[in-house]
Write an enzyme that holds these catalytic residues in place. Structure first.
Site, short mmCIF file in Angstrom:
data_model
loop_
_atom_site.label_atom_id
_atom_site.label_comp_id
_atom_site.label_asym_id
_atom_site.label_seq_id
_atom_site.Cartn_x
_atom_site.Cartn_y
_atom_site.Cartn_z
N LYS A 33 -6.90 -10.46 -24.46
CA LYS A 33 -7.19 -9.94 -25.97
C LYS A 33 -8.85 -10.21 -25.71
CE LYS A 33 -3.15 -10.41 -28.14
NZ LYS A 33 -1.98 -11.47 -28.42
N ARG A 102 -4.12 -15.83 -32.63
CA ARG A 102 -3.51 -15.18 -31.69
C ARG A 102 -3.91 -15.74 -30.74
NH1 ARG A 102 -5.99 -9.05 -31.92
NH2 ARG A 102 -3.91 -8.57 -31.47
N GLY A 111 4.03 -10.93 -25.81
CA GLY A 111 5.32 -11.61 -26.54
C GLY A 111 5.47 -13.71 -25.70
N MET A 113 4.05 -15.91 -25.93
CA MET A 113 3.04 -17.39 -25.87
C MET A 113 3.13 -16.12 -27.82
SD MET A 113 -0.02 -17.78 -23.60
CE MET A 113 -0.29 -15.93 -23.58
N ARG A 346 -5.88 -2.84 -24.03
CA ARG A 346 -5.42 -3.51 -23.07
C ARG A 346 -5.38 -2.33 -22.55
NH1 ARG A 346 -0.73 -7.08 -25.21
NH2 ARG A 346 1.30 -5.33 -25.26
N HIS A 469 9.55 -4.57 -27.58
CA HIS A 469 10.17 -5.86 -26.26
C HIS A 469 11.03 -5.44 -25.06
CE1 HIS A 469 11.88 -9.40 -24.43
NE2 HIS A 469 10.93 -9.92 -24.37
N ARG A 592 16.19 3.67 19.54
CA ARG A 592 17.38 3.21 20.59
C ARG A 592 18.12 4.67 21.24
NH1 ARG A 592 17.27 2.36 15.09
NH2 ARG A 592 16.31 -0.17 14.81
N ARG A 648 13.47 3.45 23.69
CA ARG A 648 13.44 2.29 24.51
C ARG A 648 14.79 2.24 25.52
NH1 ARG A 648 15.54 -2.58 21.19
NH2 ARG A 648 17.63 -1.09 20.96
N GLU A 782 8.71 -8.69 23.02
CA GLU A 782 9.81 -9.88 21.95
C GLU A 782 10.59 -10.80 22.55
OE1 GLU A 782 13.13 -6.88 21.16
OE2 GLU A 782 12.80 -6.17 23.69
N SER A 801 4.98 -2.83 22.17
CA SER A 801 5.68 -2.70 20.90
C SER A 801 5.98 -3.83 20.51
CB SER A 801 6.69 -1.60 20.97
OG SER A 801 7.71 -1.50 19.57
N GLY A 803 8.55 -6.22 19.16
CA GLY A 803 9.96 -5.87 18.60
C GLY A 803 10.04 -7.43 17.45
N THR A 804 9.57 -7.19 16.38
CA THR A 804 9.36 -8.71 15.43
C THR A 804 11.11 -8.95 14.94
OG1 THR A 804 8.86 -7.45 13.46
CG2 THR A 804 7.42 -8.19 15.05
N ASN A 805 12.00 -8.70 15.09
CA ASN A 805 13.13 -8.83 15.15
C ASN A 805 13.12 -10.24 16.67
OD1 ASN A 805 12.92 -7.53 13.00
ND2 ASN A 805 14.88 -6.27 13.66
N ASP A 806 13.49 -9.77 17.10
CA ASP A 806 13.87 -10.43 17.99
C ASP A 806 12.87 -11.59 18.38
OD1 ASP A 806 16.37 -10.69 19.57
OD2 ASP A 806 15.93 -8.50 20.38
N CYS A 869 8.15 -2.38 16.52
CA CYS A 869 8.75 -1.44 15.32
C CYS A 869 10.25 -2.24 15.12
CB CYS A 869 9.53 -0.69 16.85
SG CYS A 869 9.90 -2.09 18.36
N TYR A 889 -0.06 1.23 15.33
CA TYR A 889 1.10 1.74 14.54
C TYR A 889 1.87 0.65 13.75
CZ TYR A 889 3.61 1.95 18.61
OH TYR A 889 4.53 1.50 19.19
#
Ligand code: ADP
Ligand code: MG
Ligand code: MG
Length: 920
Positions: A33, A102, A111, A113, A346, A469, A592, A648, A782, A801, A803-806, A869, A889
């Site tokens: 402000k 202010r 609003g 403060m 602003r 508000h 899959r 796969r 993985e 590739s 396999g970030t879950n496993d 993946c 990718y």
């Protein structure tokens, strides 16, 4: 001279110098402000004179509970300068200067403060002002306001303490509106307010005007650590250590008669992004009257009739402000006796839809570059835009059925369905503890209500307008919101809301359409909007792709230049692939194949195949599956013409394809008990087979490449199907790039065993069909061991590739389902984990393994293609990591592709040195 704690608005150049010319730092020092007011003063915009006490002073004050050495003297000196500028004197009844105090932090926290207006009024000044203005009504009204504001903001008294006696007074007099109050009425109220003040604060309202400034400054500093402000910062990730600045500014009055007024405006529509001013104003009113939605406002265009000259000046100023900041501005203004004053500017908060439209429009207008446009939008905003909207048909049907309840202002778009609750605490409680979808319903909202709004799916108010508000907060958090539905009567005691004879009780379901402003009783179905209809988003994403595709935007670990991260999609069926492509995917990163085995007509064949006792019998069943599998792949290649498709090979353990063991056992027992024999033998045999497949930890058992090695017929059929389909497509002039992915590899020996076998089939098919096309064989990474030995794996694997879950499960040693159900939340609460590692990549562990695998793999095979993946592929923070480690990718669900495309471009720019001006 000691440290400078106070900057006059006109001293902005000095502040800039102190901050090394960095405007972001100036905003940090003076607050948004203060910096805006100073910047406007410099550009000759009419701003009431004043000065700013820095955030540095606030931070000192918070440490010691005292103003730092020199601050107060500097404040007094600055006040003297303001007296000179205005020709008025603070505390002088014959020619009084009044000021506001202010709050204003680096990032606007609307609003959250405190701000106190009309400082400098006391019993003597009131008399003097009355003589000067000849407007006792206005003066007494101002006086009662300042007493109330000091009570509530500086001393934390509840609004109620002042509101209650005021409504009592009005009721006694038979008044409806504040405008009914006369000068004498306000004077009487001043006496009442003084009583309330003294009774609750413990001393008289201070008559010493300097004491007022001191208390107000401290109150604003203190409000930085108020609960409201802290809650807001938590929700918006604003750090606690920034502190707030304090702006002391000459008061101008919009309530001096009908040549005066006040308003707020956005230079573009903050809901839709339309390049048209949207604002509201009130004649003869003071600032907060507009925002509070107490009186019915007029649109700003109306000023063409009431004050055309001022309107022209206002449009000129706001137009310049937008050009100067290259951003949509949110301004406050006041007109005092026919003179326009700007009180704030602003960057305006906006909906996701508006953010995208404004960014694209501004780039097209030449105000900003395409890169800036891309950086102006967040991946979350793209996500929000693709969120559900109510079905038109469902809405029409609801209307016909009489479920329409009310209509208000469409303040924040989107569809919300939930149970209605009439206060913030209840809404939050029902949402958090009872896991309900809630809609918070209030006459209007105040800063104390924000926690209830954030916890709710939607917000509905019966009062207030598009800049109230509720509207501002809802837009910022992307919560669907309807405001000012004034036909609704809310009874907070009985906890119901009523329109005519329709009653909604607390806990009843309602549907709130923030896009149209409609409210319905009951639940209405919603669907996600179609991407192809979002013209601006499509344009923005095209720009994003252009940025990501630049061949030299990234420097890899080995020093080579490369484009950014491409976005591919996970798709199992041709229709998913089509959607992925229409959403902008540049390849399929994971198909899959086993999903295809589950289809009703195929499952019995699959089961026979599994149960086969000889290899011939197995091959016979697989040959039955071959044509359908080939057809699946054919459709996939066709949909992805010209793009790579990673398929796969079979991954899950075989028991997943078999009937449920317990159910089967039950059936067998029932048959035995009832003495039924028909089919019993087969069932008993099946049961024994399933028992044989049983593993105590199937996810770490016979699956992936392990299964393929002990039962190679399945993957041999799959590879044949893939290459036959690819060959057929090639003959039809479709360009194919099949990539065969071997799952769950842990050692190079596995690849050495299986891969040459499969490659022989690939070559055989191409020979049979007399076609050639490019293809790859590669592996998933993985298992931690695969990541650690990636340099070896890359001797055979042409692509990796992740396999970030496993990989996450095995790196942490957590089973995902068990972790999420049992202890993950505790771990996050106890700060053992920062985030759920299944949603956002754990860079220090899993991420490091990935990085090592990429680097080692590329040492063996520089052109190694690397992707991801797992579900992380659609998570912006994880995409950032993929960019850093050099992934080619990311592959994610088709619905996340637009989000990922934007994220990829943002990180490409970020790491190529194009920075983003932080502004929340
Ligand atoms: P917030 O950050 O909550 O918007 P502000 O400091 O902007 O708080 O002030 C609240 C209201 O008071 C706004 O409508 C603002 O325009 C008005 N206001 C603040 N200072 C002055 C002033 N010096 N003269 C007239 N109106 C003011
Ligand atoms: Mg303001
Ligand atoms: Mg896996």
């Amino acid at each position: 001279m000691g440290k400078k704690w106070v900057y006059l608005f006109e001293e902005v150049a000095e502040a800039e110098k102190y901050c090394g010319g960095d405007w972001e730092k100036v905003r940090g020092l003076l607050g948004g402000k203060g910096a805006g007011l100073a910047d406007m003063s410099r550009a000759d915009v009419p701003v009431p004179p004043g000065f700013t006490v820095t955030t540095e002073a606030c931070n000192e004050f918070r440490k010691t509970n005292n103003f730092p050495e020199g601050q107060w003297d500097q404040q007094l000196a600055a006040l003297k300068v303001v007296e000179q500028r205005t020709g008025k004197k603070f505390g002088d009844p014959s020619n009084p200067l009044l000021v506001s105090c202010r709050s204003g932090a680096k990032f606007s926290m609307p609003g959250m403060m405190n701000t106190i207006l009309n400082i400098g009024l006391n019993d003597d000044v009131v008399e003097g002002m009355t003589k000067l203005t000849n407007n006792p009504r206005f003066v007494w009204d101002s006086y009662r306001r300042v007493i109330g504001m000091f009570g509530t903001t500086a001393f934390g008294l509840s609004d109620e303490l002042f509101e209650h006696p005021m409504s009592e007074y009005k009721a006694k007099k038979g008044y409806k509106l504040d405008t009914d109050m006369t000068a004498d009425d306000w004077k009487a109220l001043v006496a009442i307010f003084k009583e309330v003040f003294k009774k609750n604060v413990g001393f008289d309202f201070p008559q010493d005007v300097y004491k007022q400034v001191e208390l107000a400054t401290k109150a604003v500093f203190g409000s930085w650590m108020g609960k409201r402000a802290i809650d807001y910062r938590r929700a918006t990730n604003i750090p606690d250590d920034l502190g707030t600045a304090v702006n002391i500014q000459t008061m101008v009055f919009g309530n001096m008669g009908f040549d005066s007024g006040t308003g707020v405006a956005f230079t573009r529509n903050p809901s839709t992004g339309d390049p048209k001013m949207m604002g509201e104003y009130l004649l003869n009113a003071q600032g907060e009257d507009v925002v509070a939605g107490i009186r019915n406002t007029n649109p700003v265009e109306h000023m063409t009739e009431t004050m055309p000259e001022i309107y022209k000046q206002f449009m000129g100023i706001t137009g310049n402000l937008e050009k100067h900041y290259k951003e949509m501005q949110d301004v406050e203004f006041t007109i005092e006796h026919g003179k326009l004053w700007m009180l704030q500017t602003r960057n305006g908060k906006r909906t996701a839809k508006a953010a995208i439209k404004i960014a694209v429009d501004m780039a097209n207008e030449g105000l900003i570059s395409k890169e800036e446009a891309v950086l102006r939008v967040t991946p979350d905003q793209v996500d929000a835009l693709l969120h559900p909207q109510f079905d038109d048909k469902a809405k029409k049907e609801a209307e016909k059925a009489g479920a329409f309840f009310a209509k208000g202002v469409n303040a924040s778009p989107g569809a919300a369905v939930g149970q209605a609750y009439f206060d913030a605490n209840k809404a939050e409680k029902m949402s958090k503890e009872e896991k309900q979808d809630t809609i918070m319903v209030r006459p209007f909202t105040k800063p104390d209500d924000v926690h209830g709004m954030i916890a709710s799916k939607g917000v509905l108010t019966s009062e207030g307008g598009a800049t109230s508000h509720a509207a501002v907060v809802a837009r910022q958090f992307g919560i669907p919101c309807v405001v000012g539905a004034n036909m609704i009567k809310i009874d907070l005691e009985k906890r119901v809301m009523v329109v005519d004879n329709k009653v909604v009780k607390e806990g009843d379901w309602i549907s709130v359409d923030g896009t149209t402003g409609q409210v319905f009783i009951g639940k209405i179905s919603a669907t996600a909007p179609r991407l192809e209809e979002q013209t601006e988003l499509l344009t923005l994403l095209t720009w994003a792709d252009e940025i990501t595709a630049r061949k030299d935007i990234r420097t890899l670990a080995d020093g080579r230049k490369a484009p950014g991260v491409q976005v591919w999609a996970n798709a199992d069926y041709p229709k998913d692939a089509q959607r992925a492509r229409s959403y902008g995917a540049k390849g399929i990163g994971l198909c899959r194949t086993e999903h295809m085995f589950f289809e009703t007509e195929r499952l019995p064949i699959v089961q026979k195949m599994i149960l086969a006792e000889t290899s011939e019998e197995r091959t016979k069943q697989l040959n039955l599956l071959l044509p359908t599998q080939r057809k699946d792949f054919d459709g996939l290649f066709e949909a992805m013409d010209g793009y790579p498709v990673i398929i796969r090979l079979i991954d899950p353990p075989l028991h997943e394809f078999m009937p449920d063991e317990e159910k089967l056992l039950e059936e067998v027992i029932t048959m035995r008990v009832k003495g039924e024999t028909k089919g019993l033998k087969e069932k008993e045999h099946l049961l024994a087979e399933i028992k044989g497949l049983h593993e105590s930890n199937p996810m770490m058992g016979m699956r992936g490449v392990r299964l393929s090695i002990s039962m190679p017929e399945i993957v041999e059929m799959q590879v044949r199907a893939i290459f036959e389909a690819a060959a057929d497509c090639t003959l039809r002039k479709i360009v194919v790039h099949p990539e065969v992915m071997i799952p769950l590899t842990g050692t190079i020996k596995e690849l050495e065993w299986i891969q040459p076998r499969l490659e022989r089939i690939a070559k055989a098919v191409m020979d049979e069909k007399k076609v050639t096309f490019t293809y790859k064989f590669g592996t998933m990474i993985e298992i931690p061991r695969a990541a650690v030995t990636a340099g070896e794996l890359a001797k055979l694997a042409q692509f990796f590739s992740f396999g970030t879950n496993d990989l996450t499960q095995m790196t942490f040693g957590y089973s995902r389902d068990d972790a999420e159900r049992n202890f993950l939340l505790t771990y996050i609460e106890q700060k053992i984990l920062v985030k759920n590692p299944f949603q956002t990549l754990d860079r220090d562990g899993v991420g490091k393994l990935m990085q090592m695998a990429v680097n080692d793999g590329r040492k063996t095979r520089p052109e190694l293609e690397v992707g991801i993946c797992g579900e992380h592929g659609g998570d912006p923070e994880s995409i950032e990591w993929c960019h850093i480690i050099g992934n080619n990718y990311v592959s994610c669900s088709p619905f996340r592709v637009p989000v990922a495309r934007l994220a990829a471009a943002i990180y490409a720019l970020k790491y190529s040195g194009t920075s983003k001006a932080e502004d929340k």
